[in-house]
Scaffold this motif. Sequence first.
Motif: not given
Length: 237
Positions: A110-111, A114, A117-118, A127, A131
């Motif tokens: 998950r980290r 993210q 994605l950023q 994502v 998820e």
Amino acid sequence: MADPFEVRMRFTAQLQHLNASATSSQKAAHYALKYRDMDEDLHSCILEQLERNSMNNRANIMYFIEHLCDMAQRENHLNFVRMVQKDIFQVVDAVAPSDGAGAANVKVVRRVLQGLLQKSILEPDTVTEIEACLKERDTLPEHTALSPIDANEQRGSNVAQPVVKTNGIMRLDKRQIEQRIEEDRERHKRLKESIWGVGSEDEEFEKLWDEASDIGEDDFLQAEEDAMERRQAVEVD
């Protein structure tokens, strides 16, 4: 020209010896970009090591993938990024498999997702889809893979190896558990440092300036009151 076999072997060794430090990931990413003409072969090494290594090492490779994509973007070599985008589902399945063996790696995935994605490496829809899969895997006992192994399970072997339980879930030995705890502690420490870190004095000034509110009438009144108090104090002296 470098020998492709030697490049592959050295890159494989770097992947196998990744740890929680950013330096090890950056070193491996620099090596991959140095031999970017072999990018497809090096990408296949990543997928291969994700299938062959321990769950701890798979977590380290997951963090490495974010470093590699970030560097590849900055150096405008997008082949690595495109291959990660294409195989991201395979990567996630290897790092946090659906059988519960990688339950402790769900947070890692998950980290990194993210972060990707950023950095606009992954699309929001991708994502979101991943998820949804992770939620199902997160319902398994969170620390099943990190539960200690009793002496009977490890008898007859001096090698630190994962043990497969009767329910099919892979568990780690004591040494691997301690290593994982230490690596997670190191990552958490670096995450806190990155949150509080400020790049330069100019950046710190800009940050404080942005956070400060605009000057209003109350500020002028407060300044006048402070000045009057100082004058009165001087007169008394």
